[in-house]
Design an enzyme around this catalytic site. Structure first.
Site, PDB file in Angstrom:
ATOM      1  N   TYR A  84      45.148 -42.985 121.722  1.00  0.00           N
ATOM      2  CA  TYR A  84      46.326 -43.243 120.887  1.00  0.00           C
ATOM      3  C   TYR A  84      46.861 -44.663 121.112  1.00  0.00           C
ATOM      4  CZ  TYR A  84      50.836 -42.084 118.639  1.00  0.00           C
ATOM      5  OH  TYR A  84      51.930 -42.041 117.813  1.00  0.00           O
ATOM      6  N   LYS A 118      47.049 -47.618 118.185  1.00  0.00           N
ATOM      7  CA  LYS A 118      48.356 -48.166 117.825  1.00  0.00           C
ATOM      8  C   LYS A 118      48.401 -49.671 118.066  1.00  0.00           C
ATOM      9  CE  LYS A 118      50.365 -44.495 116.197  1.00  0.00           C
ATOM     10  NZ  LYS A 118      50.553 -44.395 114.740  1.00  0.00           N
TER      11      LYS A 118
END
Length: 252
Positions: free
Chosen positions: A153, A157
């Site tokens: 993640y 991002k």
């Protein structure tokens, strides 16, 4: 062209930040395509928009599937009009420490966030270029700065921030801006799932997180929607390639 003639697509907008953003943009006067993996799941967002007098369309598509993305955008053009605003919000988590993380969990997160944002942007940018106006907002996260148990993640991002800056360089001369919003701690299904994953009671987890936030409160989906509203507005045409941390303070 007036705002009321413009069409916005918000991915992952059946709930949470995406739903709040779709509803906010509708209240700003956009016709909004509520795109989510399950078309039925997006209908409550659409109903909320229509009840308030707005125009919206629920569309089902896996953003990591090129054929589905192209079909979805073609349907939106046909039923709402050519989109000139895109909010790449769709996302998933598959949290784990690196040594426990499977290649499948890595690929799932990379495909939805990065491949999905790429495919959606590629499919929509031609409509923006043709119109001489476009606004792209990618939803990043303070996790881009690193977060234990989120190697996948955090990576995507951070990647979205580089993607955003490159879009700003390539598309600016066509009247298209690209910016990134990086939320901090937001009360959502995703943060509740994080608390559950680490085995903490939600209220205890929430209180601990709020204690570290300078404005002394948790973020709400509407906080992100408000920032997106500004970035896609007429008046934000000189803001491009930026990453705005909406996190209640200067640090993640």
């Amino acid at each position: 062209m007036t705002t009321r003639e413009r069409v916005a697509i918000v991915t992952g907008s059946a709930r949470g930040i995406g739903a709040a953003t779709a509803i906010r943009l509708a209240s700003d006067g956009f016709a909004v395509a509520v795109l989510d993996l399950d078309e039925t799941a997006g209908k409550s967002t659409v109903e909320g928009i229509e009840t308030a007098g707005g125009r919206a369309l629920a569309v089902g598509a896996d953003v990591s599937n090129q054929d589905q993305v192209n079909a979805a955008v073609n349907r939106i053009v046909s039923e709402l009009g050519a989109p000139t605003v895109l909010v790449n919000n769709a996302g998933v988590t598959r949290d784990n420490l690196l040594f426990k993380m499977s290649a499948e969990d890595w690929d799932t997160v990379v495909n939805v966030h990065l491949r999905g944002s790429f495919l959606m942007t590629k499919a929509v940018q031609k409509h923006m270029v043709d119109a001489g106006f476009g606004r792209i907002v990618n939803i990043s996260s303070t996790s881009a700065l690193g977060n234990r148990g989120q190697a996948n993640y955090s990576t995507v991002k951070a990647g979205l921030q580089g993607f955003t800056k490159t879009l700003a360089l390539e598309l600016g001369k066509f009247g298209v801006t690209a910016n990134c919003v990086a939320p901090g701690f937001i009360v959502s299904d995703m943060t509740r799932a994080t608390a559950a994953r680490i085995g903490e009671d939600w209220d205890t987890y929430l209180a601990a997180r709020v204690k570290a936030i300078p404005v002394a409160r948790a973020g709400e989906p509407g906080d992100i929607a408000h920032t997106v509203s500004f970035l896609v507005s007429e008046g934000a045409g000189y803001v491009s390639g930026q990453v705005i941390y909406v996190a209640g303070g200067p640090k993640a």
